[in-house]
Design a protein around this motif. Sequence first.
Motif, short mmCIF file in Angstrom:
data_model
loop_
_atom_site.label_atom_id
_atom_site.label_comp_id
_atom_site.label_asym_id
_atom_site.label_seq_id
_atom_site.Cartn_x
_atom_site.Cartn_y
_atom_site.Cartn_z
N TYR A 76 0.03 7.20 4.63
CA TYR A 76 -0.19 7.70 3.13
C TYR A 76 1.00 7.03 2.47
CZ TYR A 76 0.82 10.71 -0.89
OH TYR A 76 0.96 11.36 -2.15
N LYS A 77 2.25 6.75 3.14
CA LYS A 77 3.36 6.47 2.39
C LYS A 77 4.31 5.84 3.29
CE LYS A 77 4.85 7.88 -1.49
NZ LYS A 77 5.40 8.85 -2.50
N PRO A 134 -5.77 9.12 0.28
CA PRO A 134 -5.16 7.87 0.47
C PRO A 134 -5.88 6.69 0.80
CG PRO A 134 -4.81 9.21 2.54
CD PRO A 134 -5.25 10.21 1.42
N ASP A 136 -7.44 3.09 2.19
CA ASP A 136 -7.44 2.57 3.62
C ASP A 136 -6.71 1.44 3.47
OD1 ASP A 136 -7.90 1.68 6.13
OD2 ASP A 136 -10.17 1.34 5.65
N VAL A 137 -5.56 1.36 4.30
CA VAL A 137 -4.73 -0.12 4.44
C VAL A 137 -5.33 -1.05 5.08
CG1 VAL A 137 -2.68 1.36 3.97
CG2 VAL A 137 -3.25 0.61 6.35
N TRP A 141 -3.98 -4.25 2.66
CA TRP A 141 -2.70 -4.25 2.52
C TRP A 141 -2.41 -6.03 3.40
CZ3 TRP A 141 1.11 -1.48 6.31
CH2 TRP A 141 2.52 -1.70 6.07
N THR A 175 0.09 4.52 -0.97
CA THR A 175 -1.58 4.40 -0.72
C THR A 175 -2.34 5.29 -1.66
OG1 THR A 175 -1.61 5.98 1.03
CG2 THR A 175 -1.05 3.73 1.69
N LEU A 182 -2.88 -0.41 -3.66
CA LEU A 182 -1.81 -0.44 -2.91
C LEU A 182 -0.67 -0.96 -3.61
CD1 LEU A 182 -3.48 -1.30 0.28
CD2 LEU A 182 -2.98 1.04 -0.17
#
Length: 216
Positions: A76-77, A134, A136-137, A141, A175, A182
Amino acid sequence: MTKVEWFLGGVLVILLVIVAALAVSLWIRPSGPVASTQVQVAEIAPTPVYAGQTTMAAAAAAGKQAQTWQPDAVLYKASATWLQSDDVEALTSGASAWDFVYYSPQQKALASVVVADDALTNVVPGPENVELSPMDVVGGWKVDSPEAVRILMEAGGRDFVGREGVTAMVMTLTTGGENGRLEWLVSLFAPQTENSFTLRIDATSGEILEILPAPL
C-alpha cells in the motif's frame, strides 16, 4: 484524523526512532568485537540485488514477511528516511530504513514491516475494517528509489543541499492515489533553516509531476 492516518503516523515515528538509533550506533560503535545479543529480526541474506537498500529489493524481502501475516497482502505504501548529511553522495547511497505498509483485501486490514540495517522486523498489525484500493505495483512500478533520488538531485536537490548544508531526506511511494498513478514523493529538509524541496514523480514513467521548491 482517520485510523489509517493514525497508523501511518505511528509507523513514521517508529521509522524515525530506528534511524536515530542507527545514527547513534555509528557514533558509539566499538572498534573491537562485542558480545552478540538476540533481537527479533530476520536477517536478509546479502546479495548484489539488495546492495544499497533500494525500495524494490527491500520490498521483495518485506513482501515475503507480509505474506506470513496474510497471503493476499499487497503493498500500500513504502517510506524511507536517510541519516542527515551535507554530502550529496551520502544522501544518494541508500536509505537508512524502509517501512512497508501492506493491505489485505480479504481481511480489510493493514500491517507494516520495517527493513533497517539489512534486517527486517516481524509484521506489526494495524487497523482493521479499512476499505482501500491500492494499485497493483507488478508491471506498473518501474522507477526504483535510486532513480527517484537522481531525478530529485538533478531537478534542484543538489543545489539545495549545497546551499542549505546538513539535510534530511525522506521519500514515500504511494499506491492508493485517486489519480490512478503510482507516485513518489521525495523531500529534502534543512533542519537549521526549515527550508524544504519536494518533488512528486510518476513511479512508472519518471515524469516530474510537481515541484515544491524551497524559499530563497
